[in-house]
Design a protein around this motif. Sequence first.
Motif, PDB file in Angstrom:
ATOM      1  N   LYS A 279      -6.046   9.788   0.798  1.00 15.38           N
ATOM      2  CA  LYS A 279      -7.756  10.471   0.707  1.00 15.38           C
ATOM      3  C   LYS A 279      -8.159  10.545  -0.852  1.00 15.38           C
TER       4      LYS A 279
ATOM      5  N   SER B 214      -2.181  12.833   0.952  1.00 14.62           N
ATOM      6  CA  SER B 214      -2.901  13.449  -0.712  1.00 14.62           C
ATOM      7  C   SER B 214      -3.312  11.707  -1.276  1.00 14.62           C
ATOM      8  N   HIS B 215      -1.986  11.122  -0.972  1.00 12.30           N
ATOM      9  CA  HIS B 215      -2.634  10.111  -1.863  1.00 12.30           C
ATOM     10  C   HIS B 215      -4.105   9.052  -1.078  1.00 12.30           C
TER      11      HIS B 215
ATOM     12  N   GLN C   2       0.341  13.219   7.294  1.00 15.47           N
ATOM     13  CA  GLN C   2       0.849  14.503   7.119  1.00 15.47           C
ATOM     14  C   GLN C   2       2.743  14.358   7.261  1.00 15.47           C
TER      15      GLN C   2
END
Length: 417
Positions: free
Chosen positions: A318, A315-316, A385
């Motif tokens: 991205k 997430s970070h 992930q």
Amino acid sequence: MLTIAVVFFAMQLAVLSTPVVQVPGRIDIPLTKRRALQADVVDPQNLQEKLTSVIFKIANGLTAYKANTGEDHPLAAGFVFPPAVGGIAQRASKGTEPLQDDDGSLWEGAISVGTPAKTYTVQMDTGSSDLFLPGPTCRSSCSGHKTYDPSSSSTAVDRRKSFSLAYGGGDTVQGAQYLDTVGIAGLTASSQTLGAASEYSEGFSADYFPPDGLLGMAYQSISDYNAPPLFQTLVAQKQVSQSVFAFKLSQSGSTLTLGGADSSKYTGSITYAPVTTKGYWQVTLDAVSVNGNSAVGPLQSVIDTGTTLIIGDASHVKAFYSKISGSKDASSTVGPGYYTFPCSSTPQVSFTFAGQAFKIDPKLFNLGRVSLGSNQCVGGVVGSQSLPFWVVGDTFLQNVYSVYDLSQNRVGFAALK
């Protein structure tokens, strides 16, 4: 202060024949890589293997921490363990991290083991804590590597314990533990724990992993042996005047300094960040910035000379690439976790530790074009992930002088000269 600077050649460069330059209080031995990871065109399979290898190495350490301390490592929260490891409470017996480096991105050096002493090459790895070499029963799987035979050493003692390390892709290193005399750059550690491998799987064959073995330089709490790593033994036996070691990893000459930091290798002051958990060299990464603007942070990070790339939580990562104009998810072209950006405009990326920003050379951030003639290049920050934190490898570390202070439990960074 006794500072011993040790620079190591890659295996193919005749380490032992290289003259050792001695100056008062320091020993300097040259070190190079065979060639850099950066290329005109990337090799997607190789990049995916690197990503997988890091996940398994981190899993080994988290599992060992649980076994050694009886507690979950704080970084285990949210970490997705590979199937071969099976969770933090279960010791892995199979699995792989090829530590594969056909592109030559391992930092290798020479140590001596046994009495009489024999010389071996090892990878220097701040992301793990154990020393292992091929043992006498490791036959064809260790072909091309120099074998450590405890029966030929008068100082070897059998610990009557086994070890097994799982790595990405199905590879393992397993064997028996011994105590023996280990030397590095004129320093001697007696009764040092090391592993004599009875099996090297394919990823550790000489074609993929040129050094004979691996030397871990993190804390004892992530040791599969639950024994002091080599540098901690040198400190305890008063072989160094300071419990500090430091790396200069650079294409212009690289060194490992034992016993202190070498001021001739850096300019300005050293910025120190405290170790947040004693296991890995784990510190807070205040911010990751793009063209001077903070993109993500603060984050927990592991400083790892044994990792080529910079790997962060998906997430970070991205969010980081969302700040780079023209960047794209490259899952379908390079592999999951990788991103591209326009080759014509490599971004200026910097990492901030303890309030000080350190820039990454655009040439190091750019891993190469997706394909011949493509206008899209692959970035050196990769998402996973599995990770809820970041692993900061050579893509960053080649830009700074990094200092590892065992007595004050801190990691320092300074600008290279």
